[in-house]
Design a protein around this motif. Structure first.
Motif, PDB file in Angstrom:
ATOM      1  N   GLY A 125      38.274  49.362  31.415  1.00  0.00           N
ATOM      2  CA  GLY A 125      39.011  48.116  31.351  1.00  0.00           C
ATOM      3  C   GLY A 125      38.052  46.943  31.243  1.00  0.00           C
ATOM      4  O   GLY A 125      36.835  47.083  31.428  1.00  0.00           O
ATOM      5  N   ALA A 126      38.601  45.768  30.971  1.00  0.00           N
ATOM      6  CA  ALA A 126      37.762  44.588  30.807  1.00  0.00           C
ATOM      7  C   ALA A 126      37.206  44.093  32.135  1.00  0.00           C
ATOM      8  O   ALA A 126      36.139  43.490  32.184  1.00  0.00           O
ATOM      9  CB  ALA A 126      38.559  43.478  30.124  1.00  0.00           C
ATOM     10  N   THR A 127      37.930  44.359  33.225  1.00  0.00           N
ATOM     11  CA  THR A 127      37.521  43.848  34.525  1.00  0.00           C
ATOM     12  C   THR A 127      37.956  44.783  35.639  1.00  0.00           C
ATOM     13  O   THR A 127      39.031  45.387  35.552  1.00  0.00           O
ATOM     14  CB  THR A 127      38.107  42.445  34.776  1.00  0.00           C
ATOM     15  OG1 THR A 127      37.832  42.046  36.126  1.00  0.00           O
ATOM     16  CG2 THR A 127      39.615  42.432  34.563  1.00  0.00           C
ATOM     17  N   SER A 128      37.142  44.884  36.683  1.00  0.00           N
ATOM     18  CA  SER A 128      37.529  45.693  37.839  1.00  0.00           C
ATOM     19  C   SER A 128      38.534  44.974  38.717  1.00  0.00           C
ATOM     20  O   SER A 128      39.076  45.564  39.657  1.00  0.00           O
ATOM     21  CB  SER A 128      36.288  46.053  38.665  1.00  0.00           C
ATOM     22  OG  SER A 128      35.647  44.884  39.149  1.00  0.00           O
ATOM     23  N   GLN A 129      38.809  43.690  38.430  1.00  0.00           N
ATOM     24  CA  GLN A 129      39.771  42.935  39.231  1.00  0.00           C
ATOM     25  C   GLN A 129      41.170  43.548  39.175  1.00  0.00           C
ATOM     26  O   GLN A 129      41.987  43.326  40.073  1.00  0.00           O
ATOM     27  CB  GLN A 129      39.838  41.477  38.760  1.00  0.00           C
ATOM     28  CG  GLN A 129      38.628  40.635  39.154  1.00  0.00           C
ATOM     29  CD  GLN A 129      38.561  40.375  40.652  1.00  0.00           C
ATOM     30  OE1 GLN A 129      37.806  41.012  41.376  1.00  0.00           O
ATOM     31  NE2 GLN A 129      39.365  39.447  41.124  1.00  0.00           N
ATOM     32  N   THR A 130      41.460  44.307  38.128  1.00  0.00           N
ATOM     33  CA  THR A 130      42.736  45.009  38.031  1.00  0.00           C
ATOM     34  C   THR A 130      42.601  46.469  38.458  1.00  0.00           C
ATOM     35  O   THR A 130      43.461  47.294  38.170  1.00  0.00           O
ATOM     36  CB  THR A 130      43.270  44.940  36.590  1.00  0.00           C
ATOM     37  OG1 THR A 130      42.213  45.273  35.679  1.00  0.00           O
ATOM     38  CG2 THR A 130      43.797  43.556  36.270  1.00  0.00           C
ATOM     39  N   LEU A 131      41.533  46.770  39.155  1.00  0.00           N
ATOM     40  CA  LEU A 131      41.218  48.119  39.627  1.00  0.00           C
ATOM     41  C   LEU A 131      41.096  49.098  38.464  1.00  0.00           C
ATOM     42  O   LEU A 131      41.576  50.229  38.497  1.00  0.00           O
ATOM     43  CB  LEU A 131      42.239  48.612  40.661  1.00  0.00           C
ATOM     44  CG  LEU A 131      41.753  49.689  41.651  1.00  0.00           C
ATOM     45  CD1 LEU A 131      40.379  49.371  42.209  1.00  0.00           C
ATOM     46  CD2 LEU A 131      42.746  49.886  42.766  1.00  0.00           C
ATOM     47  N   GLU A 132      40.430  48.615  37.419  1.00  0.00           N
ATOM     48  CA  GLU A 132      40.043  49.455  36.304  1.00  0.00           C
ATOM     49  C   GLU A 132      38.537  49.667  36.348  1.00  0.00           C
ATOM     50  O   GLU A 132      37.807  48.918  37.000  1.00  0.00           O
ATOM     51  CB  GLU A 132      40.435  48.810  34.978  1.00  0.00           C
ATOM     52  CG  GLU A 132      41.938  48.649  34.785  1.00  0.00           C
ATOM     53  CD  GLU A 132      42.264  47.935  33.490  1.00  0.00           C
ATOM     54  OE1 GLU A 132      42.450  48.614  32.468  1.00  0.00           O
ATOM     55  OE2 GLU A 132      42.316  46.694  33.507  1.00  0.00           O
ATOM     56  N   LEU A 133      38.070  50.681  35.660  1.00  0.00           N
ATOM     57  CA  LEU A 133      36.646  50.968  35.598  1.00  0.00           C
ATOM     58  C   LEU A 133      36.031  50.102  34.504  1.00  0.00           C
ATOM     59  O   LEU A 133      36.035  50.465  33.329  1.00  0.00           O
ATOM     60  CB  LEU A 133      36.413  52.457  35.312  1.00  0.00           C
ATOM     61  CG  LEU A 133      34.967  52.931  35.430  1.00  0.00           C
ATOM     62  CD1 LEU A 133      34.460  52.797  36.863  1.00  0.00           C
ATOM     63  CD2 LEU A 133      34.856  54.375  34.964  1.00  0.00           C
ATOM     64  N   SER A 134      35.511  48.939  34.905  1.00  0.00           N
ATOM     65  CA  SER A 134      34.844  48.060  33.953  1.00  0.00           C
ATOM     66  C   SER A 134      33.436  48.576  33.683  1.00  0.00           C
ATOM     67  O   SER A 134      32.911  49.423  34.412  1.00  0.00           O
ATOM     68  CB  SER A 134      34.784  46.636  34.510  1.00  0.00           C
ATOM     69  OG  SER A 134      33.947  46.607  35.659  1.00  0.00           O
ATOM     70  N   ALA A 135      32.797  48.036  32.660  1.00  0.00           N
ATOM     71  CA  ALA A 135      31.438  48.455  32.331  1.00  0.00           C
ATOM     72  C   ALA A 135      30.471  48.136  33.475  1.00  0.00           C
ATOM     73  O   ALA A 135      29.603  48.938  33.814  1.00  0.00           O
ATOM     74  CB  ALA A 135      30.984  47.778  31.035  1.00  0.00           C
ATOM     75  N   THR A 246      44.548  40.077  46.093  1.00  0.00           N
ATOM     76  CA  THR A 246      44.060  41.285  46.761  1.00  0.00           C
ATOM     77  C   THR A 246      42.546  41.293  46.720  1.00  0.00           C
ATOM     78  O   THR A 246      41.920  40.535  45.966  1.00  0.00           O
ATOM     79  CB  THR A 246      44.612  42.557  46.092  1.00  0.00           C
ATOM     80  OG1 THR A 246      44.266  43.702  46.882  1.00  0.00           O
ATOM     81  CG2 THR A 246      44.059  42.735  44.687  1.00  0.00           C
ATOM     82  N   CYS A 247      41.954  42.107  47.548  1.00  0.00           N
ATOM     83  CA  CYS A 247      40.519  42.351  47.472  1.00  0.00           C
ATOM     84  C   CYS A 247      40.243  43.745  48.010  1.00  0.00           C
ATOM     85  O   CYS A 247      41.025  44.286  48.800  1.00  0.00           O
ATOM     86  CB  CYS A 247      39.710  41.306  48.234  1.00  0.00           C
ATOM     87  SG  CYS A 247      40.083  41.172  49.988  1.00  0.00           S
ATOM     88  N   ILE A 248      39.154  44.331  47.550  1.00  0.00           N
ATOM     89  CA  ILE A 248      38.724  45.653  48.013  1.00  0.00           C
ATOM     90  C   ILE A 248      37.235  45.591  48.292  1.00  0.00           C
ATOM     91  O   ILE A 248      36.445  45.183  47.432  1.00  0.00           O
ATOM     92  CB  ILE A 248      39.027  46.751  46.978  1.00  0.00           C
ATOM     93  CG1 ILE A 248      40.537  46.863  46.730  1.00  0.00           C
ATOM     94  CG2 ILE A 248      38.469  48.097  47.444  1.00  0.00           C
ATOM     95  CD1 ILE A 248      40.923  47.913  45.702  1.00  0.00           C
ATOM     96  N   LEU A 249      36.864  46.008  49.488  1.00  0.00           N
ATOM     97  CA  LEU A 249      35.472  46.007  49.914  1.00  0.00           C
ATOM     98  C   LEU A 249      35.054  47.430  50.218  1.00  0.00           C
ATOM     99  O   LEU A 249      35.644  48.105  51.063  1.00  0.00           O
ATOM    100  CB  LEU A 249      35.309  45.133  51.167  1.00  0.00           C
ATOM    101  CG  LEU A 249      33.890  44.902  51.696  1.00  0.00           C
ATOM    102  CD1 LEU A 249      33.037  44.172  50.658  1.00  0.00           C
ATOM    103  CD2 LEU A 249      33.937  44.113  52.996  1.00  0.00           C
ATOM    104  N   CYS A 250      34.025  47.901  49.512  1.00  0.00           N
ATOM    105  CA  CYS A 250      33.506  49.250  49.712  1.00  0.00           C
ATOM    106  C   CYS A 250      32.585  49.258  50.922  1.00  0.00           C
ATOM    107  O   CYS A 250      31.667  48.433  51.017  1.00  0.00           O
ATOM    108  CB  CYS A 250      32.752  49.701  48.458  1.00  0.00           C
ATOM    109  SG  CYS A 250      31.958  51.315  48.605  1.00  0.00           S
ATOM    110  N   THR A 251      32.823  50.202  51.850  1.00  0.00           N
ATOM    111  CA  THR A 251      31.990  50.317  53.045  1.00  0.00           C
ATOM    112  C   THR A 251      31.666  51.785  53.309  1.00  0.00           C
ATOM    113  O   THR A 251      32.347  52.677  52.810  1.00  0.00           O
ATOM    114  CB  THR A 251      32.684  49.719  54.288  1.00  0.00           C
ATOM    115  OG1 THR A 251      33.706  50.607  54.757  1.00  0.00           O
ATOM    116  CG2 THR A 251      33.292  48.363  53.982  1.00  0.00           C
TER     117      THR A 251
END
Length: 277
Positions: A125-135, A246-251
């Motif tokens: 996808g163009a952006t990970s903001q939509t929970l897609e795998l961006s480059a 929304t936001c997602i934080l990897c921990t």
């Protein structure tokens, strides 16, 4: 429904992770989760964006504790910056959480599903903001997957704010995540709850409605999900349209465990961890 508090903490320059963990262990707190902050996957755009994205010092620790009492002074003196919110978590999730979480963090080989092959020809996808795998996200995942933390189970903190009347759409997504698109990659929403209070209050842009702490067996399992057509069909139809912000934080809870284990091997772990190893 037990109340709990979610804390994002950045430590003072003179405070090590070991020092902070020792203070947590010797405090009256009842931690559910102590996890090392790794990276933002999705950043907030409206709610608490300034506080979450521009702390005085980058976030070090995600700490989720039972109760809503303020952090004790023994911890506050070690903290440079803090963001907190209170939440109600169903007792069915908190009652057996330590044992259930241990199984998620240390699964048997037979409990870890194989990758589904989505990454062979990933959907980008163009952006990970939509929970897609961006480059950009794909490039970081490839690097992170070579680390011990990247090859181990991860805990993703999700904060959610729904558009008016759109929560049922998100619940449809959640059901699909639990029954198929997430679970087949080892995804598990191990803690969820309604946000009851944010601190500091009065932030512009509204308030968070819910949180979820999702577990994945590795960063590649997470990427396998994002890169798949079956996940994105549900994500784009039900999840993305439902969210105001929304936001997602990897921990990584494993990084904390490895740190404690390393200190124990040096013979100072019990003292640093308050003698509770």
């Amino acid at each position: 429904m037990p109340l709990a508090t979610i804390h994002l903490v950045s430590l003072t320059p003179s405070t090590s992770l070991v020092d902070f963990l020792g203070s947590v262990k010797s405090s009256p707190l009842t931690p559910l989760v102590i996890s090392k902050v790794v990276r933002w996957i999705i950043t907030p755009t409206k709610i608490d964006a300034g506080a979450l994205l521009r702390p005085l010092k980058p976030w070090d620790i995600l700490l989720i504790v039972l109760g809503t009492d303020p952090l004790p002074s023994s911890l506050k003196e070690k903290i440079a910056c803090q963001w907190s919110c209170s939440t109600g978590i169903p007792s069915r999730l908190t009652n057996d959480f330590p044992s259930r979480n241990d199984k998620l963090l240390h699964p048997s080989a037979s409990d870890v599903p194989p990758l589904t092959g989505s990454l062979d020809k990933p959907r980008l996808g163009a952006t990970s903001q939509t929970l897609e795998l961006s480059a950009d996200l794909q490039s970081w995942i490839q690097q992170f997957s070579r680390t011990n933390a990247g090859q181990s189970p991860l805990s993703m903190l999700n904060l959610l704010a729904f558009k008016p009347g759109m929560k049922p759409s998100y619940l449809t997504y959640g059901a699909a995540f639990a029954e198929s698109i997430g679970s087949r990659r080892g995804g598990n929403a191990k803690l969820v709850g309604n946000i009851t209070h944010q601190n500091p209050p009065g932030q512009s842009g509204g308030k968070w409605d819910e949180f979820a702490l999702a577990s994945y067996p590795s960063i590649m399992h997470f990427a396998d999900m994002l890169a798949s057509e079956d996940y994105q069909a549900v994500n784009m139809k039900y999840r993305v349209p439902a969210l105001e912000d929304t936001c997602i934080l990897c921990t990584s809870e494993i990084e904390i465990e490895d740190l404690v284990r390393g200190q124990a091997k040096l013979g100072i772990g019990k003292r640093a961890m308050g003698g509770k190893l």
